[in-house]
Scaffold this motif. Sequence first.
Motif, short mmCIF file in Angstrom:
data_model
loop_
_atom_site.label_atom_id
_atom_site.label_comp_id
_atom_site.label_asym_id
_atom_site.label_seq_id
_atom_site.Cartn_x
_atom_site.Cartn_y
_atom_site.Cartn_z
N TRP A 156 26.41 -9.04 12.37
CA TRP A 156 26.42 -10.50 12.46
C TRP A 156 27.44 -10.95 13.50
N VAL A 157 27.21 -12.12 14.07
CA VAL A 157 28.22 -12.78 14.90
C VAL A 157 28.28 -14.25 14.53
N SER A 158 29.43 -14.84 14.70
CA SER A 158 29.58 -16.29 14.51
C SER A 158 29.40 -17.00 15.84
N GLY A 159 29.08 -18.27 15.77
CA GLY A 159 29.04 -19.11 16.97
C GLY A 159 28.03 -18.66 18.00
N THR A 160 28.39 -18.85 19.27
CA THR A 160 27.54 -18.45 20.39
C THR A 160 28.32 -17.53 21.32
N LEU A 161 27.58 -16.77 22.11
CA LEU A 161 28.19 -15.73 22.95
C LEU A 161 28.01 -16.05 24.43
N GLY A 162 28.99 -15.65 25.22
CA GLY A 162 28.90 -15.77 26.67
C GLY A 162 29.40 -17.07 27.24
N ASP A 163 29.73 -18.05 26.40
CA ASP A 163 30.15 -19.36 26.90
C ASP A 163 31.45 -19.28 27.70
N ALA A 164 32.43 -18.56 27.17
CA ALA A 164 33.73 -18.51 27.83
C ALA A 164 33.63 -17.82 29.19
N ALA A 165 32.83 -16.75 29.27
CA ALA A 165 32.66 -16.05 30.55
C ALA A 165 32.00 -16.95 31.58
N LEU A 238 20.49 -12.78 20.18
CA LEU A 238 21.87 -13.18 20.51
C LEU A 238 21.96 -14.71 20.55
N PRO A 239 22.92 -15.29 19.85
CA PRO A 239 23.02 -16.75 19.81
C PRO A 239 23.62 -17.31 21.10
N LEU A 240 22.89 -18.20 21.74
CA LEU A 240 23.34 -18.80 23.00
C LEU A 240 23.39 -20.31 22.86
N SER A 241 24.37 -20.92 23.49
CA SER A 241 24.44 -22.38 23.53
C SER A 241 23.37 -22.90 24.48
N SER A 242 23.06 -24.18 24.37
CA SER A 242 22.06 -24.75 25.28
C SER A 242 22.56 -24.70 26.72
N ALA A 243 23.86 -24.87 26.92
CA ALA A 243 24.43 -24.80 28.28
C ALA A 243 24.27 -23.40 28.85
N ALA A 244 24.53 -22.37 28.03
CA ALA A 244 24.37 -21.00 28.50
C ALA A 244 22.91 -20.70 28.81
N ARG A 245 22.00 -21.17 27.96
CA ARG A 245 20.58 -20.92 28.20
C ARG A 245 20.12 -21.53 29.53
N GLN A 246 20.63 -22.72 29.83
CA GLN A 246 20.26 -23.38 31.09
C GLN A 246 20.69 -22.54 32.29
N LEU A 247 21.91 -22.06 32.27
CA LEU A 247 22.42 -21.29 33.41
C LEU A 247 21.73 -19.93 33.53
N ILE A 248 21.49 -19.28 32.40
CA ILE A 248 20.83 -17.97 32.44
C ILE A 248 19.39 -18.10 32.90
N ALA A 249 18.73 -19.19 32.51
CA ALA A 249 17.35 -19.43 32.97
C ALA A 249 17.31 -19.59 34.48
#
Length: 326
Positions: A156-165, A238-249
């Motif tokens: 399990w993980v809490s929150g979202t991943l990759g935002d800080a990077a 993997l849980p991603l924030s909407s901001a992270a999803r936008q950039l990765i897309a």
Amino acid sequence: MSLSEFDIIARYFAQATPGREDVVLGIGDDAAVIEPPAGQQLVVAIDTLVAGVHFPLDTEPYDIGWKALAVNLSDLAAMGAEPAWLTLALTLEHNDEDWLAAFSRGLADLAGQYGLQLVGGDTTRGPLTITVQVAGYLPPGQALTRQGAAPGDEIWVSGTLGDAALGLRLMQGELDASSSASEELCRRLNRPQPRLALGRALRGMASSCIDISDGLLADLGHLCAAADCGAGLQYADLPLSSAARQLIATDPGLGELPLIGGDDYELCFTAPASQHAAIRSLVTQLDCPLTCIGQIESEHGIRCQEQDGRTRNVSGHGYRHFNESN
């Protein structure tokens, strides 16, 4: 008139944090005297932040003060501990009063959220370096540790991943994003929120736990090494924030960051499948997103599977302090 180290302590730190009844003697003597709660075990963590290494040189001083404490509190969260006291060793190139005022506010604001008292430390001159030590407590035998995961346990993980990077790359001018996305990702980098309530709730549920400071693969790897096992992950989970999803897309090459990006300070933990419903209930109880992303396996190594069943190859790794490729 230039402030001495004693002036700095008195003006910006001596009264910065709330007092605690268990502090017998705090700032102002050669050492602090505290009285831990009876029947509790002491938990201690320490981290150092170096300018230009752990935060960009132009980071706001408020954010530096906040983060210097937050990264330590995240360690206590990963142990399931209740925080209580902190010490601060602050090395400054010069005594800029505006910088000190903002830095101390950031530290004090986060300390106030969790009732920590600053009980001592040291102030010296040199390259900007901040070392914070936090101490807390928990019931005997209830500490969460990196050891204990077993094949079949869920990951399990809490929150979202990759935002800080992603936030770091935005601050460094390597990426462009909308103002709202940029603000959110940079906030996640500069003001992580330690998952202390979650850590305490996981006592007796989680078989192992670690905070994600160097990247999911690196830190999950520590749990696997301690258990002499491996892991299988589902990339799509993997849980991603909407901001992270936008950039990765926009740039699929950024898709590795949820796996290898550091500074998320979320919790990664394992638990038997029998605890699944109880862990799910914590989402509402604690208002904390929790996502099951895979399973502990007997085969060594960490395998990340795409939605179509293919294995995702990851070229990077988590942060390593003495690695020239960071």
